[in-house]
Scaffold this active site. Structure first.
Site, PDB file in Angstrom:
ATOM      1  CG  ASP A  45      47.603  40.997  56.829  1.00  0.00           C
ATOM      2  OD1 ASP A  45      47.238  41.857  57.716  1.00  0.00           O
ATOM      3  OD2 ASP A  45      48.547  40.598  56.592  1.00  0.00           O
ATOM      4  CE  LYS A  67      51.545  47.066  59.932  1.00  0.00           C
ATOM      5  NZ  LYS A  67      50.558  46.243  60.707  1.00  0.00           N
ATOM      6  N   GLY A  98      48.094  37.452  53.887  1.00  0.00           N
ATOM      7  CA  GLY A  98      48.460  37.002  52.391  1.00  0.00           C
ATOM      8  C   GLY A  98      49.561  36.209  52.229  1.00  0.00           C
ATOM      9  CG  ASP A 100      54.513  31.176  55.131  1.00  0.00           C
ATOM     10  OD1 ASP A 100      54.047  30.122  55.218  1.00  0.00           O
ATOM     11  OD2 ASP A 100      55.378  31.628  55.985  1.00  0.00           O
ATOM     12  CB  ILE A 103      57.774  34.738  53.822  1.00  0.00           C
ATOM     13  CG1 ILE A 103      58.401  33.456  53.843  1.00  0.00           C
ATOM     14  CG2 ILE A 103      58.659  35.509  52.701  1.00  0.00           C
ATOM     15  CD1 ILE A 103      58.482  32.555  52.893  1.00  0.00           C
ATOM     16  CB  ALA A 129      53.933  36.821  47.447  1.00  0.00           C
ATOM     17  CG  MET A 180      55.872  44.863  50.586  1.00  0.00           C
ATOM     18  SD  MET A 180      55.801  44.630  52.560  1.00  0.00           S
ATOM     19  CE  MET A 180      57.245  43.653  52.448  1.00  0.00           C
TER      20      MET A 180
END
Length: 280
Positions: A45, A67, A98, A100, A103, A129, A180
């Site tokens: 990723d 993405k 990136g 886990d 999640i 994160a 995000m």
């Protein structure tokens, strides 16, 4: 999308769904490191740090499928098909994500595809994160005096078309972590305030967490859009909303600038060792 496999033929390899953690290469688990060093193909990723990508064997096939909001990226169906295809032609296929993979990583969706195609797999969890970011920013996600719970949500671009439980997210006794969410900072602020969360609620946006480029942007919920629009903010970035953010100044231990000086010192030490070895 229909996934194509080879009828009557078993997959040659195995897929390892690996969490790469929040960025700092030293937060990679030992198992993740071991699996990565034996990889024949790695689908990774955009959020995976370069330090971790550098661990991939030089002769392994490397495929970027990341993405990023607002940018062209591989469709999920394409990624699913690639995983199946590579499992038929490679021995050790690593799907590197990136944080886990379970999640907000679509790990479950990808594993469902592998099950349907009869491909063997294993999951290697990673530090998510939210956990890595909060720890390196000096913000405990829960605290007896400030937050008795924590909620993780995704603030992706479909917020306007999907119902959000703003009433539940606005609980003042909980910490809210938004993945995000930078592009939708205005929607998030408005939704929380309309549901009763005070505009004075402390918030933090942490950019490139756990790396030498980490930056913290601290403010109040009412100014979330301004914080998100700061020209110095780089992606990836995570939002933490709640009273626990007030602890960040006293509990903030991570100093990115110290990494640079440590790296220089290590390089100098290595140079001395090499020089000494050549003299001997």
């Amino acid at each position: 999308m229909e996934i194509f496999s080879l009828p009557g033929q078993a997959a040659k390899g195995k897929v390892w769904l690996v969490g790469a953690g929040p960025g700092d290469v030293e937060l990679l688990t030992l198992k993740a490191w071991r699996i990565l060093k034996t990889a024949d193909a790695v689908l990774y990723d955009a959020l995976v740090s370069q330090d971790i990508l550098d661990l991939i064997p030089k002769d392994a096939e490397k495929i970027a499928v990341g993405k990023r909001a607002g940018k062209h990226s591989a469709a999920q169906d394409e990624i699913n098909q690639l995983l199946v295809t590579k499992a038929y032609t490679r021995k050790n296929v690593v799907r590197l994500k990136g944080g886990d993979p379970f999640i907000f990583g679509r790990g479950g969706e990808e594993l469902q595809t592998l099950v349907e195609a009869g491909v063997e797999f294993e999951v290697v969890p990673g530090i998510t994160a939210a956990s890595g970011t909060s720890a390196y920013a000096g913000i405990p996600l829960t605290h007896r005096d400030h937050a008795q719970g924590v909620t993780f949500i995704t603030g992706h671009c479909q917020l306007e078309s999907r119902p959000m439980d703003w009433q539940g997210y606005a609980n003042p006794n909980n910490t809210l972590v938004v993945y995000m969410g930078i592009l939708n900072a205005g929607i998030i602020r408005q939704g929380l305030v309309d549901a009763g969360r005070s505009p004075e609620t402390p918030v933090a946006i942490v950019s490139k967490a756990t790396t030498k480029e980490q930056r913290r942007f601290i403010g109040r919920l009412g100014e979330l859009e301004q914080l998100a629009a700061d020209p110095e903010l780089q992606m990836p970035a995570l939002m933490i909303i709640g009273e626990v953010v007030t602890l960040s100044d006293t509990l903030h231990w991570f100093k990115p600038e110290a990494i640079e000086s440590t790296q220089v010192s290590d390089e100098q030490t290595q140079s001395v060792r090499v020089s000494g070895a050549s003299i001997n």
